[in-house]
Design an enzyme around this catalytic site. Structure first.
Site, PDB file in Angstrom:
ATOM      1  N   TYR A 274      41.551  -1.893  98.504  1.00  0.00           N
ATOM      2  CA  TYR A 274      42.672  -2.913  97.182  1.00  0.00           C
ATOM      3  C   TYR A 274      43.653  -2.442  97.663  1.00  0.00           C
ATOM      4  O   TYR A 274      45.103  -3.420  97.297  1.00  0.00           O
ATOM      5  CB  TYR A 274      42.297  -2.117  96.239  1.00  0.00           C
ATOM      6  CG  TYR A 274      42.778  -2.300  94.703  1.00  0.00           C
ATOM      7  CD1 TYR A 274      42.954  -4.070  94.037  1.00  0.00           C
ATOM      8  CD2 TYR A 274      43.962  -1.862  93.982  1.00  0.00           C
ATOM      9  CE1 TYR A 274      43.589  -4.361  93.717  1.00  0.00           C
ATOM     10  CE2 TYR A 274      44.862  -3.001  93.065  1.00  0.00           C
ATOM     11  CZ  TYR A 274      44.782  -3.559  92.691  1.00  0.00           C
ATOM     12  OH  TYR A 274      45.326  -4.117  91.340  1.00  0.00           O
TER      13      TYR A 274
ATOM     14  N   SER B  20      50.843  -5.254  92.723  1.00  0.00           N
ATOM     15  CA  SER B  20      50.448  -3.282  91.806  1.00  0.00           C
ATOM     16  C   SER B  20      50.741  -2.329  92.223  1.00  0.00           C
ATOM     17  O   SER B  20      51.304  -2.067  93.390  1.00  0.00           O
ATOM     18  CB  SER B  20      48.893  -3.561  91.748  1.00  0.00           C
ATOM     19  OG  SER B  20      48.384  -2.275  90.998  1.00  0.00           O
TER      20      SER B  20
END
Length: 331
Positions: free
Chosen positions: A187, A161
């Protein structure tokens, strides 16, 4: 070749609005075998659909096989199997069953993941975003290595990501035993790990015909990743409008599921990537390098849609350090 030389766009002919069907057009996968983690929801499900439509034999490992079979009901001939990325014994058992089948593995798409979870630890005490998004897939690749070698030309695709810009890997405390927990830092480090893992895997696998890629799919609201985010969180980051409806604007990385799956499928199948590997991709092309300052500005809220990978996510020293840490943590 330096990382900066490798991280140069190929001008693939696709863009942010291209769909998975667009990028696989004309490619025949008959006789190829693919495994797609997370292949029963979101972009993973769309990845499975287009790979199967192109002729591939597709296996979807899932923690909840009943849910997976229900989601995959409309796609003929997809095999499901039990596997939980947080359970090392489950990963080993899935890999052993696959290896016992004698099949080669041509495509492995590591699409499963979690995002912005509250602080949670698995049975080993590992923080779940790092354990799910990185360590589970690291172990899966290690166990499936003989099948990847048997393909004589395999690709491993790690769905990362642009959230990697939130944080490097916290090598001194990856499980937040001493740092205050921040769900976005956690994350970010897991997504950085996805990129570093792809680079390390490509270095170690290319002699056996195994090439690896990492990618940003785009920001796709209609997936299970939003599970831990409130509607006001999604409005704050600009993916929902005032009425709570998803904003679709691929030039700003706000994509449909079909557009979001495109880069995974492109990395897994594009002839342009023959003989290449160890790169991070966006919008169905190799992404350019991004400066540390640009990455820091993005993480602090200047969410420009500029493509790019920050230096710490492609740092050769971090590649080897993560590999050693991952081997130790997964035994």
């Amino acid at each position: 070749m330096t990382t900066e030389q490798q991280q140069q766009p190929l001008h693939s002919g696709f863009d942010a609005a291209s769909s998975a069907e667009d990028v696989i057009k004309g490619i025949d996968l008959t006789g190829k075998v693919a495994v797609v983690t997370g292949g029963y929801s979101g972009i993973g499900l769309e990845t499975v659909r287009v790979l199967r439509a192109a002729g591939a034999e597709v296996v979807v490992p899932a923690r909840d096989t009943e849910r997976a079979r229900a989601a995959l009901k409309g796609i003929d001939g997809v095999e499901t199997a039990t596997m939980d990325l947080l359970d090392p014994a489950s990963i080993d058992a899935f890999a052993e069953r696959f290896l016992d089948s004698g099949r080669p593995l041509h495509i492995l798409v590591n699409s499963a993941g979690v995002m912005a979870t509250p602080l949670t630890r698995d049975a080993r005490g590992y923080e779940v975003q790092f354990a799910t998004n990185h360590l589970g897939h690291f172990q899966l690749v290690a166990r499936l290595w003989p099948a990847l070698r048997r393909a004589h030309g395999a690709r491993v695709v790690s769905v990362s990501s642009w959230g990697h810009r939130f944080s490097p890997v916290l090598f001194d405390d990856p499980h937040f035993a001493h740092h205050e927990y921040d769900r976005w830092v956690a994350y970010g480090q897991s997504k950085t790990a996805n990129i570093l893992f792809a680079l390390g895997l490509d270095q170690r696998g290319k002699a056996d015909g195994i090439r690896a890629f990492a990618l940003h799919p785009g920001s796709i609201v209609d997936t299970g990743l939003k599970k831990y985010l409130a509607e006001e969180d999604l409005r704050a980051v600009g993916v929902l409008d005032a009425d709570g409806r998803p904003i679709l604007d691929p030039e700003r990385q706000l994509k449909t599921v079909e557009q979001g799956a495109a880069t995974s499928v492109w990395c897994a199948t594009s002839p342009l990537l023959e003989g290449r590997g160890g790169v991070y991709c966006e919008n169905s092309d190799i992404a350019p390098p991004m400066s540390a300052e640009e990455g820091r500005a993005w993480s602090l809220g200047n969410r420009t849609a500029k493509a790019g990978v920050v230096p710490y996510a492609v740092d050769p020293t971090a590649v080897d350090r993560l590999w050693e840490l991952s081997e130790r943590l997964t035994a």
